[in-house]
Design an enzyme around this catalytic site. Structure first.
Site, PDB file in Angstrom:
ATOM      1  CB  ILE A 107      13.305  70.886  48.557  1.00 25.12           C
ATOM      2  CG1 ILE A 107      13.528  71.440  48.076  1.00 25.12           C
ATOM      3  CG2 ILE A 107      13.924  69.487  48.850  1.00 25.12           C
ATOM      4  CD1 ILE A 107      14.345  72.374  47.807  1.00 25.12           C
ATOM      5  CE1 TYR A 118      19.992  79.107  51.524  1.00 24.61           C
ATOM      6  CE2 TYR A 118      21.340  79.386  50.391  1.00 24.61           C
ATOM      7  CZ  TYR A 118      20.915  78.810  50.895  1.00 24.61           C
ATOM      8  OH  TYR A 118      19.952  77.840  50.174  1.00 24.61           O
TER       9      TYR A 118
HETATM   10  N1  LIG Z   1      15.156  76.128  45.868  1.00 24.59           N
HETATM   11  C1  LIG Z   1      16.249  76.461  45.979  1.00 24.59           C
HETATM   12  O1  LIG Z   1      17.338  76.502  44.837  1.00 24.59           O
HETATM   13  C2  LIG Z   1      17.556  76.107  46.993  1.00 24.59           C
HETATM   14  C3  LIG Z   1      18.931  75.554  46.732  1.00 24.59           C
HETATM   15  C4  LIG Z   1      19.846  74.774  47.959  1.00 24.59           C
HETATM   16  C5  LIG Z   1      19.585  74.655  49.009  1.00 24.59           C
HETATM   17  N2  LIG Z   1      18.059  74.450  49.679  1.00 24.59           N
HETATM   18  C6  LIG Z   1      17.650  74.906  50.745  1.00 24.59           C
HETATM   19  O2  LIG Z   1      16.347  73.954  50.645  1.00 24.59           O
HETATM   20  C7  LIG Z   1      15.306  73.863  52.343  1.00 24.59           C
HETATM   21  C8  LIG Z   1      14.158  74.077  51.706  1.00 24.59           C
HETATM   22  O3  LIG Z   1      14.168  75.408  50.850  1.00 24.59           O
HETATM   23  P1  LIG Z   1      12.824  75.246  49.717  1.00 24.59           P
HETATM   24  O4  LIG Z   1      14.054  75.885  48.276  1.00 24.59           O
HETATM   25  O5  LIG Z   1      12.136  74.693  49.641  1.00 24.59           O
HETATM   26  O6  LIG Z   1      12.539  76.344  50.555  1.00 24.59           O
HETATM   27  P2  LIG Z   1      10.362  77.135  50.552  1.00 24.59           P
HETATM   28  O7  LIG Z   1       9.484  76.124  49.825  1.00 24.59           O
HETATM   29  O8  LIG Z   1      10.718  78.069  50.752  1.00 24.59           O
HETATM   30  O9  LIG Z   1      10.562  76.229  52.252  1.00 24.59           O
HETATM   31  C9  LIG Z   1      11.132  76.441  52.972  1.00 24.59           C
HETATM   32  C10 LIG Z   1      10.263  75.727  54.665  1.00 24.59           C
HETATM   33  O10 LIG Z   1      11.556  76.511  55.888  1.00 24.59           O
HETATM   34  C11 LIG Z   1       9.945  76.319  56.925  1.00 24.59           C
HETATM   35  N3  LIG Z   1      10.991  77.673  56.936  1.00 24.59           N
HETATM   36  C12 LIG Z   1      11.407  79.342  56.727  1.00 24.59           C
HETATM   37  N4  LIG Z   1      11.868  79.664  57.961  1.00 24.59           N
HETATM   38  C13 LIG Z   1      11.476  79.263  59.182  1.00 24.59           C
HETATM   39  C14 LIG Z   1      11.585  79.158  60.337  1.00 24.59           C
HETATM   40  N5  LIG Z   1      11.872  80.539  60.508  1.00 24.59           N
HETATM   41  N6  LIG Z   1      11.397  78.070  61.736  1.00 24.59           N
HETATM   42  C15 LIG Z   1      10.598  77.004  61.132  1.00 24.59           C
HETATM   43  N7  LIG Z   1      10.507  77.105  59.380  1.00 24.59           N
HETATM   44  C16 LIG Z   1      10.775  77.776  58.597  1.00 24.59           C
HETATM   45  C17 LIG Z   1       9.101  76.847  55.737  1.00 24.59           C
HETATM   46  O11 LIG Z   1       7.863  76.932  56.167  1.00 24.59           O
HETATM   47  P3  LIG Z   1       6.580  78.488  56.453  1.00 24.59           P
HETATM   48  O12 LIG Z   1       7.151  78.633  55.304  1.00 24.59           O
HETATM   49  O13 LIG Z   1       5.585  78.097  57.220  1.00 24.59           O
HETATM   50  O14 LIG Z   1       7.677  79.491  57.728  1.00 24.59           O
HETATM   51  C18 LIG Z   1       8.724  76.040  54.370  1.00 24.59           C
HETATM   52  O15 LIG Z   1       8.453  74.979  54.673  1.00 24.59           O
HETATM   53  C19 LIG Z   1      16.175  75.213  52.114  1.00 24.59           C
HETATM   54  O16 LIG Z   1      16.864  74.745  53.274  1.00 24.59           O
HETATM   55  C20 LIG Z   1      16.952  75.975  51.031  1.00 24.59           C
HETATM   56  O17 LIG Z   1      18.284  77.137  51.589  1.00 24.59           O
HETATM   57  C21 LIG Z   1      16.949  75.355  48.465  1.00 24.59           C
END
Ligand SMILES: NC(=O)c1ccc[n+]([C@@H]2O[C@H](COP(=O)([O-])OP(=O)(O)OC[C@H]3O[C@@H](n4cnc5c(N)ncnc54)[C@H](OP(=O)(O)O)[C@@H]3O)[C@@H](O)[C@H]2O)c1
Length: 309
Positions: free
Chosen positions: A33, A178
């Site tokens: 996202i 989470y």
């Molecule tokens: N996907 C869903 O269904 C969903 C639903 C509701 C909410 N969300 C929320 O949306 C947000 C983005 O998630 P996403 O779905 O886009 O997942 P994603 O593709 O896994 O992206 C997560 C991002 O967070 C970074 N990150 C993770 N751990 C980190 C750490 N220890 N330090 C610094 N950066 C870190 C990752 O960077 P690196 O890989 O470079 O470390 C990546 O850029 C999150 O807050 C998640 O909880 C997602």
């Protein structure tokens, strides 16, 4: 699904907004996202601060943005390390006069609940404490009209957050950790909004649920084959694309519709009523104070705590 893969700025009806004077930090923009939102802000002409841990992916996102109307740089920081969060805040403060939009988006569901250096589980640490610290350290860099947006989740519903039991991880599942970190996100955004208003800062703070998005890397820490199974739902009518998830973030970041909206929770670009626990002002204020205590930092905007009454 209709609208699938349409650019976030089109879905958010902000494709004509000129962001060429804006600097926007999107934490967690190396994938998912955050990456789609960073690209979108870039197409609107913004200077985008791309963040994550994966340097190679960060460089790719910078290239993608610079091939459009935007400019970008990658800033690496692991949110499990409070020192690296501080260094990120310092770098941003030193390099920009005003941060126009701070997107607290980095995070996820993590493989373990084993306590971090702060004595809490990784989800509470990375998803809540790190953005709390980053925001606190960037407060002086936010100017009149700046916006703070926190990526929360529908997972905040149906859970509770007992701060007295925060450090007790026996029996805590990674999914439960989470969910409560996402409840903290909604409470944090509301409390921040109220304190900023009380301080007369003209900086807004909102949170949102991006949708259920199997097309991001979110499922990377799901146990066993559930990660692959989750990804199979990408494109199904019950889920959203990364562009759809990013559309709400881009909407909150630059749409005039929400320029004065603060302390609210959104889903699909609409204001949404979060759970009763998320709306509990006493809980919000307690979380705010306790977070500063765990991080061992001064309570941000402490003189405006009464705004919660
Ligand atoms: N996907 C869903 O269904 C969903 C639903 C509701 C909410 N969300 C929320 O949306 C947000 C983005 O998630 P996403 O779905 O886009 O997942 P994603 O593709 O896994 O992206 C997560 C991002 O967070 C970074 N990150 C993770 N751990 C980190 C750490 N220890 N330090 C610094 N950066 C870190 C990752 O960077 P690196 O890989 O470079 O470390 C990546 O850029 C999150 O807050 C998640 O909880 C997602």
């Amino acid at each position: 699904m209709f609208g699938f893969a349409r650019p976030p700025e089109e879905q958010a009806k902000v494709a004509d907004v000129d962001c060429s004077e804006q600097t926007i930090l999107v934490t967690g923009s190396t994938s998912g996202i955050g990456r789609a939102a960073a690209q979108s802000f870039g197409r609107l002409g913004a200077h985008v601060l791309v963040h994550g841990r994966d340097t190679e992916a960060g460089a790719e996102v910078v290239d993608e943005i610079e091939s459009t109307d935007g400019t970008a740089e990658f800033l690496r920081a692991d949110f499990i390390e409070p020192q690296q969060v501080s260094e990120l805040a310092d770098t941003v403060s030193e390099s920009v006069d005003t941060l126009d939009v701070l997107c607290n988006n980095a995070g996820g569901l993590f493989e373990t609940v084993e306590p971090t250096s702060l004595g809490v589980d990784p989800a509470f640490h990375i998803n809540h404490l790190a953005p709390y610290q980053l925001t606190a350290e960037l407060l002086d860099t936010l100017g009149s009209g700046s916006r703070v947006i926190t990526t929360a989740s529908i997972a905040h519903r149906g859970t509770t957050l007992n701060l007295d039991e925060l450090m007790e991880i026996a029996g805590l599942s990674t999914a439960a950790a989470y969910a409560r970190s996402k409840l903290a996100n909604v409470q944090f955004a509301a409390e921040l909004g109220r304190r900023l208003t009380a301080a007369g800062r003209e900086v807004t703070s909102n949170s949102f649920h991006p949708g259920v998005i199997p097309g991001s890397e979110f499922g990377r820490a799901f146990p066993g084959i559930s990660s692959e199974l989750f990804q199979l739902f990408d494109g199904s009518p019950f889920t959203e694309s990364v562009e759809e998830g990013a559309a709400t973030l881009v909407y909150l970041g630059v749409s005039e519709d929400v320029a004065a909206t603060t302390g609210k929770y959104f889903a699909r670009r609409r204001e949404n009523r979060p759970s009763p626990d998320a709306r509990d002002r006493t809980a919000q204020r307690k979380l705010w104070k306790e977070s500063a205590k765990i991080l061992d930092i001064d309570e941000p905007l402490a003189e405006y705590a009464d705004a919660s009454d």
